[in-house]
Design a protein around this motif. Structure first.
Motif, short mmCIF file in Angstrom:
data_model
loop_
_atom_site.label_atom_id
_atom_site.label_comp_id
_atom_site.label_asym_id
_atom_site.label_seq_id
_atom_site.Cartn_x
_atom_site.Cartn_y
_atom_site.Cartn_z
N GLY A 1 100.08 -85.61 -44.89
CA GLY A 1 101.04 -84.58 -44.53
C GLY A 1 102.50 -85.01 -44.55
O GLY A 1 103.39 -84.20 -44.32
N VAL B 1 110.34 -78.66 -40.93
CA VAL B 1 109.09 -78.93 -40.21
C VAL B 1 108.10 -79.63 -41.14
O VAL B 1 108.14 -79.48 -42.36
CB VAL B 1 108.44 -77.62 -39.68
N ARG C 1 103.73 -81.08 -40.74
CA ARG C 1 102.56 -81.29 -39.90
C ARG C 1 101.76 -82.44 -40.47
O ARG C 1 101.31 -82.38 -41.62
CB ARG C 1 101.68 -80.04 -39.81
N SER D 1 98.44 -84.97 -40.32
CA SER D 1 97.03 -84.94 -39.93
C SER D 1 96.50 -86.36 -39.86
O SER D 1 96.90 -87.22 -40.64
CB SER D 1 96.21 -84.15 -40.95
N PHE E 1 108.09 -82.13 -31.08
CA PHE E 1 106.81 -82.49 -31.67
C PHE E 1 105.68 -82.06 -30.74
O PHE E 1 105.83 -82.07 -29.52
CB PHE E 1 106.70 -84.00 -31.88
N THR E 2 104.54 -81.72 -31.35
CA THR E 2 103.36 -81.36 -30.58
C THR E 2 102.14 -82.05 -31.17
O THR E 2 101.87 -81.92 -32.37
CB THR E 2 103.13 -79.84 -30.59
N SER F 1 98.02 -82.29 -31.17
CA SER F 1 96.95 -81.36 -30.83
C SER F 1 95.64 -81.79 -31.49
O SER F 1 95.63 -82.53 -32.47
CB SER F 1 97.31 -79.94 -31.26
N TYR G 1 96.40 -83.51 -35.06
CA TYR G 1 97.61 -83.12 -35.76
C TYR G 1 98.86 -83.53 -34.99
O TYR G 1 98.83 -83.68 -33.77
CB TYR G 1 97.65 -81.60 -35.96
N GLN H 1 102.49 -81.81 -35.08
CA GLN H 1 103.41 -80.80 -35.58
C GLN H 1 104.82 -81.25 -35.26
O GLN H 1 105.15 -81.50 -34.09
CB GLN H 1 103.13 -79.45 -34.92
N MET H 2 105.65 -81.36 -36.30
CA MET H 2 107.01 -81.87 -36.12
C MET H 2 107.99 -80.78 -36.51
O MET H 2 108.07 -80.39 -37.68
CB MET H 2 107.21 -83.12 -36.97
N ASN H 3 108.73 -80.29 -35.53
CA ASN H 3 109.73 -79.26 -35.76
C ASN H 3 111.13 -79.82 -35.54
O ASN H 3 111.29 -80.88 -34.93
CB ASN H 3 109.51 -78.08 -34.82
#
Length: 124
Positions: free
Chosen positions: A8, A17, A19, A21, A68-69, A71, A80, A82-84
């Motif tokens: 990713g 953004v 994401r 994995s 970032f999240t 999950s 994952y 998630q990078m915003n």
């Protein structure tokens, strides 16, 4: 043989953004802590985020908190990131790692299984 494989990464403009994995082969993440670290050229490996798979607790570094999240995936062998609102200072190789019960989730030496890394580059 148990392996972690990251995917990713890529090149994105500031504010964009991505994401990431992390997929485990050979086992699931049940009972493990899964973490993301990153390393920029000439710098030490830095903690980004961690997830206690079974309990669900999440941990973040101050530098990525709110952006970032981490999950769980729909399958028990995927995590994952998630990078915003990405920034140029987020540029690094991102690594996934796992451990059974690290006393300190932010210390990279506590982890015994690592992926090969995926490059994230954020342009200004």
């Amino acid at each position: 043989q148990v392996q972690l494989v990251e995917s990713g990464g890529g090149l994105v403009q500031a504010g964009g953004v991505l994401r990431l994995s992390c997929a485990a082969s050979g086992r699931t993440f049940s009972g493990y802590v899964v973490a993301w670290f990153r390393q920029a050229p000439g710098k030490e490996r830095e903690f980004v985020a961690a997830l206690n798979w079974s309990g669900g607790s999440r941990y973040y570094s101050d530098s990525v908190k709110g952006r970032f999240t981490i999950s769980r995936g729909y399958t028990m062998n995927t995590v994952y990131l998630q990078m915003n609102s990405l920034r140029p200072e987020d540029t690094a190789v991102y690594y996934c790692a796992s451990a059974t019960a690290p006393p300190n989730v932010a210390v990279h030496t506590e982890y015994d299984l690592w992926g090969q890394g995926t490059q994230v580059t954020v342009s200004s």
